[in-house]
Design a protein around this motif. Structure first.
Motif, PDB file in Angstrom:
ATOM      1  N   THR A 115      -9.685  -1.126 -12.722  1.00  0.00           N
ATOM      2  CA  THR A 115      -8.804  -1.040 -11.560  1.00  0.00           C
ATOM      3  C   THR A 115      -7.398  -1.444 -11.993  1.00  0.00           C
ATOM      4  O   THR A 115      -7.229  -2.144 -13.003  1.00  0.00           O
ATOM      5  CB  THR A 115      -9.258  -1.974 -10.419  1.00  0.00           C
ATOM      6  N   PRO A 116      -6.379  -1.024 -11.249  1.00  0.00           N
ATOM      7  CA  PRO A 116      -5.002  -1.391 -11.616  1.00  0.00           C
ATOM      8  C   PRO A 116      -4.794  -2.893 -11.676  1.00  0.00           C
ATOM      9  O   PRO A 116      -4.024  -3.396 -12.496  1.00  0.00           O
ATOM     10  CB  PRO A 116      -4.172  -0.751 -10.485  1.00  0.00           C
ATOM     11  N   LYS A 117      -5.477  -3.613 -10.802  1.00  0.00           N
ATOM     12  CA  LYS A 117      -5.296  -5.066 -10.742  1.00  0.00           C
ATOM     13  C   LYS A 117      -5.999  -5.772 -11.894  1.00  0.00           C
ATOM     14  O   LYS A 117      -5.472  -6.726 -12.477  1.00  0.00           O
ATOM     15  CB  LYS A 117      -5.809  -5.585  -9.400  1.00  0.00           C
ATOM     16  N   LEU A 118      -7.196  -5.321 -12.241  1.00  0.00           N
ATOM     17  CA  LEU A 118      -7.986  -6.003 -13.266  1.00  0.00           C
ATOM     18  C   LEU A 118      -7.649  -5.545 -14.677  1.00  0.00           C
ATOM     19  O   LEU A 118      -7.716  -6.325 -15.636  1.00  0.00           O
ATOM     20  CB  LEU A 118      -9.479  -5.791 -12.994  1.00  0.00           C
ATOM     21  N   LYS A 119      -7.335  -4.251 -14.827  1.00  0.00           N
ATOM     22  CA  LYS A 119      -6.960  -3.682 -16.128  1.00  0.00           C
ATOM     23  C   LYS A 119      -7.989  -3.978 -17.220  1.00  0.00           C
ATOM     24  O   LYS A 119      -7.639  -4.296 -18.361  1.00  0.00           O
ATOM     25  CB  LYS A 119      -5.583  -4.207 -16.536  1.00  0.00           C
ATOM     26  N   GLY A 120      -9.263  -3.900 -16.842  1.00  0.00           N
ATOM     27  CA  GLY A 120     -10.330  -4.044 -17.826  1.00  0.00           C
ATOM     28  C   GLY A 120     -10.680  -5.467 -18.198  1.00  0.00           C
ATOM     29  O   GLY A 120     -11.531  -5.684 -19.070  1.00  0.00           O
ATOM     30  N   LYS A 121     -10.067  -6.443 -17.555  1.00  0.00           N
ATOM     31  CA  LYS A 121     -10.314  -7.831 -17.916  1.00  0.00           C
ATOM     32  C   LYS A 121     -10.860  -8.636 -16.735  1.00  0.00           C
ATOM     33  O   LYS A 121     -10.507  -8.384 -15.587  1.00  0.00           O
ATOM     34  CB  LYS A 121      -9.016  -8.476 -18.414  1.00  0.00           C
ATOM     35  N   VAL A 122     -11.701  -9.609 -17.059  1.00  0.00           N
ATOM     36  CA  VAL A 122     -12.215 -10.524 -16.048  1.00  0.00           C
ATOM     37  C   VAL A 122     -11.162 -11.605 -15.817  1.00  0.00           C
ATOM     38  O   VAL A 122     -10.751 -12.280 -16.768  1.00  0.00           O
ATOM     39  CB  VAL A 122     -13.531 -11.174 -16.495  1.00  0.00           C
ATOM     40  N   PRO A 123     -10.681 -11.794 -14.578  1.00  0.00           N
ATOM     41  CA  PRO A 123      -9.653 -12.805 -14.312  1.00  0.00           C
ATOM     42  C   PRO A 123     -10.133 -14.209 -14.673  1.00  0.00           C
ATOM     43  O   PRO A 123     -11.338 -14.486 -14.698  1.00  0.00           O
ATOM     44  CB  PRO A 123      -9.422 -12.667 -12.799  1.00  0.00           C
ATOM     45  N   LYS A 124      -9.204 -15.093 -14.952  1.00  0.00           N
ATOM     46  CA  LYS A 124      -9.531 -16.471 -15.286  1.00  0.00           C
ATOM     47  C   LYS A 124     -10.316 -17.119 -14.155  1.00  0.00           C
ATOM     48  O   LYS A 124      -9.910 -17.076 -12.989  1.00  0.00           O
ATOM     49  CB  LYS A 124      -8.256 -17.265 -15.556  1.00  0.00           C
TER      50      LYS A 124
END
Length: 250
Positions: A184-193
């Motif tokens: 998604t545009p917000k996550l950009k492939g990464k799990v948020p802290k």
């Protein structure tokens, strides 16, 4: 007929009104509405849905409320920040998505007609949603439900993935792969802290029940006040013999 078999529950996302709804307007169509003044949707998407009931039936307020809830669940799977979903008049739902990365994908998810699925409640629920003696157990927290089955989810290929923030609030999901969940545009492939990805075990599916004044959810104990409850079901839709769900909209 056994008492167990007499309890069939109807599960499925139903597009707009329960009686049946058509997607009448998407960007570029003649019925498309202008963006509400003051709302910055540059690069975003607006979809207008209109409920069209079958002959001799009417659009009801309860049906529209159910439709809005269904649309909200679908939009949540996009990972859009602060979407606006509201009723317009008596028979329309306006969905406004700011900064959507893929408008075509968003419109497809929102406008795809869902399929009804019928499950045998006591037979198809599994632990922790069943105590082994055909007693259904409702869980008010999706995070709590999935936390209990993570060891099982490591066996085989998970069927679904969900993303939760540090407060155990659902951020995105379900998605059938971890990559899609984070795409998604917000996550950009990464799990948020501080966030956490929880998986649904293979051949399992999560089903939610919205409890209202007129609709009770199975396994809810007296005194429980949550509005949504979650269950883990067996899921073998493509099995030639004894498929689960036992019947579908097909």
């Amino acid at each position: 007929m056994s008492n167990r078999r007499s309890h069939l529950i109807l599960v499925g996302l139903i597009l707009a009104a329960l009686a049946g709804v058509a997607l009448l307007a998407i960007p570029g169509s003649p019925a498309h509405k202008k963006v509400t003044l003051g709302l910055d949707l540059q690069g975003g998407l607006e979809v207008v849905l209109k409920a069209v009931p079958p002959k001799n039936q009417q659009v009801t307020s309860d049906g529209m409320d159910t439709a809005i809830s269904t649309m909200r669940n679908r939009v949540d799977s996009l990972g859009v920040s602060e979407p606006e979903i509201r009723r317009q008049g008596n028979d329309q739902i306006v969905i406004q998505l700011a900064g959507v990365h893929d408008p075509n994908k968003a419109a497809q998810i929102i406008g795809t007609t869902a399929q009804l699925q019928f499950f045998d409640l006591e037979a198809d629920t599994v632990s922790p949603s069943n105590d082994g003696a055909n007693h259904v157990i409702a869980t008010s927290s999706l995070h709590k439900l999935l936390t209990q089955v993570q060891d099982e989810a490591k066996k085989g290929t998970p069927s679904q993935y969900y993303l939760f923030d540090k407060h155990k609030k659902l951020i995105a999901g379900p998605a059938d792969t971890r990559a899609k969940l984070l795409d998604t545009p917000k996550l950009k492939g990464k799990v948020p802290k501080g966030a956490e990805v929880l998986a649904v075990p293979a051949n399992r599916i999560v089903i939610a029940c919205e409890q209202t004044a007129t609709n009770g959810c199975p396994g809810v104990q007296q005194g429980d006040i949550a509005s949504t409850y979650y269950y883990l079901f067996k899921y073998y839709p493509d099995r030639a013999v004894n498929p689960i769900p036992e019947a579908s909209g097909k």
